[in-house]
Design a protein around this motif. Sequence first.
Motif, PDB file in Angstrom:
ATOM      1  N   UNK A 110       1.429  -1.318  -0.185  1.00 51.64           N
ATOM      2  CA  UNK A 110      -0.351   0.145  -0.267  1.00 51.64           C
ATOM      3  C   UNK A 110       0.648   1.214   0.420  1.00 51.64           C
ATOM      4  N   UNK A 111       0.745   1.906  -0.897  1.00 49.18           N
ATOM      5  CA  UNK A 111       1.729   3.096  -0.927  1.00 49.18           C
ATOM      6  C   UNK A 111       0.663   4.374  -1.056  1.00 49.18           C
ATOM      7  N   UNK A 112       0.744   5.421  -1.234  1.00 48.46           N
ATOM      8  CA  UNK A 112      -0.203   7.099  -0.656  1.00 48.46           C
ATOM      9  C   UNK A 112       1.245   7.810  -1.685  1.00 48.46           C
ATOM     10  N   UNK A 113       0.654   8.497  -2.147  1.00 43.76           N
ATOM     11  CA  UNK A 113       0.998   9.619  -2.764  1.00 43.76           C
ATOM     12  C   UNK A 113       0.678  10.729  -3.065  1.00 43.76           C
ATOM     13  N   UNK A 114       1.351  12.101  -3.143  1.00 46.59           N
ATOM     14  CA  UNK A 114       0.501  12.881  -3.596  1.00 46.59           C
ATOM     15  C   UNK A 114       1.080  13.098  -5.441  1.00 46.59           C
ATOM     16  N   UNK A 115      -0.284  13.594  -6.133  1.00 46.60           N
ATOM     17  CA  UNK A 115      -0.206  13.383  -7.325  1.00 46.60           C
ATOM     18  C   UNK A 115      -1.061  14.899  -7.896  1.00 46.60           C
ATOM     19  N   UNK A 116      -0.353  15.916  -8.170  1.00 44.70           N
ATOM     20  CA  UNK A 116      -0.546  17.256  -8.626  1.00 44.70           C
ATOM     21  C   UNK A 116      -1.603  17.618  -7.174  1.00 44.70           C
ATOM     22  N   UNK A 117      -1.595  17.329  -5.790  1.00 45.46           N
ATOM     23  CA  UNK A 117      -2.508  18.201  -5.504  1.00 45.46           C
ATOM     24  C   UNK A 117      -2.820  17.015  -4.921  1.00 45.46           C
ATOM     25  N   UNK A 118      -3.760  15.394  -5.516  1.00 43.55           N
ATOM     26  CA  UNK A 118      -4.276  15.274  -5.359  1.00 43.55           C
ATOM     27  C   UNK A 118      -3.867  13.949  -4.252  1.00 43.55           C
ATOM     28  N   UNK A 119      -4.327  13.059  -3.312  1.00 43.81           N
ATOM     29  CA  UNK A 119      -3.810  12.302  -2.602  1.00 43.81           C
ATOM     30  C   UNK A 119      -4.083  10.991  -3.480  1.00 43.81           C
ATOM     31  N   UNK A 120      -3.233  10.125  -3.483  1.00 37.42           N
ATOM     32  CA  UNK A 120      -3.338   8.792  -4.736  1.00 37.42           C
ATOM     33  C   UNK A 120      -3.225   7.367  -3.528  1.00 37.42           C
ATOM     34  N   UNK A 121      -3.500   6.732  -3.478  1.00 35.87           N
ATOM     35  CA  UNK A 121      -3.372   5.574  -2.756  1.00 35.87           C
ATOM     36  C   UNK A 121      -3.617   4.065  -3.085  1.00 35.87           C
ATOM     37  N   UNK A 122      -2.193   3.612  -3.527  1.00 32.57           N
ATOM     38  CA  UNK A 122      -2.659   2.485  -4.477  1.00 32.57           C
ATOM     39  C   UNK A 122      -2.156   1.277  -3.346  1.00 32.57           C
ATOM     40  N   UNK A 123      -3.566   0.148  -4.041  1.00 33.09           N
ATOM     41  CA  UNK A 123      -2.891  -0.891  -2.977  1.00 33.09           C
ATOM     42  C   UNK A 123      -2.808  -1.564  -4.032  1.00 33.09           C
ATOM     43  N   UNK A 124      -2.211  -2.801  -3.641  1.00 36.68           N
ATOM     44  CA  UNK A 124      -1.819  -3.981  -4.738  1.00 36.68           C
ATOM     45  C   UNK A 124      -2.045  -5.379  -3.892  1.00 36.68           C
ATOM     46  N   UNK A 125      -2.903  -5.883  -4.037  1.00 41.82           N
ATOM     47  CA  UNK A 125      -3.619  -7.552  -3.447  1.00 41.82           C
ATOM     48  C   UNK A 125      -3.094  -8.590  -4.318  1.00 41.82           C
ATOM     49  N   UNK A 126      -3.086  -9.550  -3.842  1.00 41.80           N
ATOM     50  CA  UNK A 126      -2.675 -10.672  -4.329  1.00 41.80           C
ATOM     51  C   UNK A 126      -3.456 -10.974  -5.423  1.00 41.80           C
ATOM     52  N   UNK A 127      -3.837 -11.565  -6.403  1.00 44.54           N
ATOM     53  CA  UNK A 127      -5.793 -11.937  -7.111  1.00 44.54           C
ATOM     54  C   UNK A 127      -5.965 -12.604  -6.157  1.00 44.54           C
ATOM     55  N   UNK A 128      -7.890 -12.515  -6.238  1.00 45.70           N
ATOM     56  CA  UNK A 128      -8.442 -12.895  -5.906  1.00 45.70           C
ATOM     57  C   UNK A 128     -10.082 -12.354  -6.140  1.00 45.70           C
ATOM     58  N   UNK A 129     -10.974 -14.087  -5.853  1.00 47.25           N
ATOM     59  CA  UNK A 129     -11.974 -14.520  -6.765  1.00 47.25           C
ATOM     60  C   UNK A 129     -13.383 -13.325  -6.576  1.00 47.25           C
ATOM     61  N   UNK A 130     -14.215 -12.267  -6.940  1.00 45.34           N
ATOM     62  CA  UNK A 130     -15.095 -11.868  -6.230  1.00 45.34           C
ATOM     63  C   UNK A 130     -16.776 -13.308  -5.967  1.00 45.34           C
ATOM     64  N   UNK A 131     -17.230 -12.611  -4.951  1.00 47.44           N
ATOM     65  CA  UNK A 131     -18.627 -13.481  -5.193  1.00 47.44           C
ATOM     66  C   UNK A 131     -19.855 -13.119  -5.420  1.00 47.44           C
ATOM     67  N   UNK A 132     -20.214 -13.429  -5.659  1.00 49.02           N
ATOM     68  CA  UNK A 132     -21.779 -13.203  -5.900  1.00 49.02           C
ATOM     69  C   UNK A 132     -21.858 -13.091  -4.648  1.00 49.02           C
ATOM     70  N   UNK A 133     -23.400 -11.698  -4.912  1.00 46.76           N
ATOM     71  CA  UNK A 133     -24.249 -11.971  -3.024  1.00 46.76           C
ATOM     72  C   UNK A 133     -25.489 -13.087  -2.496  1.00 46.76           C
ATOM     73  N   UNK A 134     -25.950 -13.526  -1.680  1.00 45.54           N
ATOM     74  CA  UNK A 134     -25.890 -14.830  -1.398  1.00 45.54           C
ATOM     75  C   UNK A 134     -27.661 -15.439  -2.333  1.00 45.54           C
ATOM     76  N   UNK A 135     -28.379 -14.533  -2.261  1.00 47.57           N
ATOM     77  CA  UNK A 135     -29.153 -14.516  -2.888  1.00 47.57           C
ATOM     78  C   UNK A 135     -29.123 -14.976  -4.615  1.00 47.57           C
ATOM     79  N   UNK A 136     -27.877 -15.212  -4.770  1.00 52.81           N
ATOM     80  CA  UNK A 136     -27.861 -15.886  -6.344  1.00 52.81           C
ATOM     81  C   UNK A 136     -26.970 -17.345  -5.937  1.00 52.81           C
ATOM     82  N   UNK A 137     -26.997 -17.753  -4.337  1.00 52.02           N
ATOM     83  CA  UNK A 137     -25.769 -19.425  -4.530  1.00 52.02           C
ATOM     84  C   UNK A 137     -27.082 -20.447  -4.696  1.00 52.02           C
TER      85      UNK A 137
END
Length: 173
Positions: A68-95
């Motif tokens: 996780x790294x936060x930097x200033x780009x042209x006066x705006x704070x930007x945070x970049x978060x690098x994650x390991x690949x992860x699946x996304x899940x449907x809402x419970x009702x779709x199961x």
Amino acid sequence: KQQGKGKKGSSGGAGANAGAGAAAPTGAAAVATLVAALNTQGATLHASVAGGFVPDCLRPAHAVVLARETTNVGGASMTVILTRPAARFAPDAAFPSECKGKESLAKQVLSDMSATDLLSQPTVQLRLAGTPVTLQRGVHYFANAGEQFPAARALWAAAGLEQLGADLAAAGN
């Protein structure tokens, strides 16, 4: 440090060396500067990070954060978060009905699998409390937000990183 000393424009960015008395952009101007920076560097960023970029609100809660790294780009704070690949899940009702009351257990089993293994399979067969359950990629689990939200994927593809800027502005970030 005294402001206004040194070579003007030495850092090369918009507003990077604004000189004495100039305030950093705020609000919409800062977001516009950040979006412009992302749009001009989009090809480099995309080539560097194969998974692409999405707003943090679309990051799966179970995604393992690597950096996780936060930097200033042209006066705006930007945070970049690098994650390991992860699946996304449907809402419970779709199961499937066989999962009723056990959706969180099914999601935990899927998230414990390596994302590479899980996402290479069109279906996964589980046994939850003795009940066989078949879960399908594209219905119950997804590789990314674009796969889960196809309409959004088409918008993002058409708009490039400009959609990310609109999302940042809408979120007040």
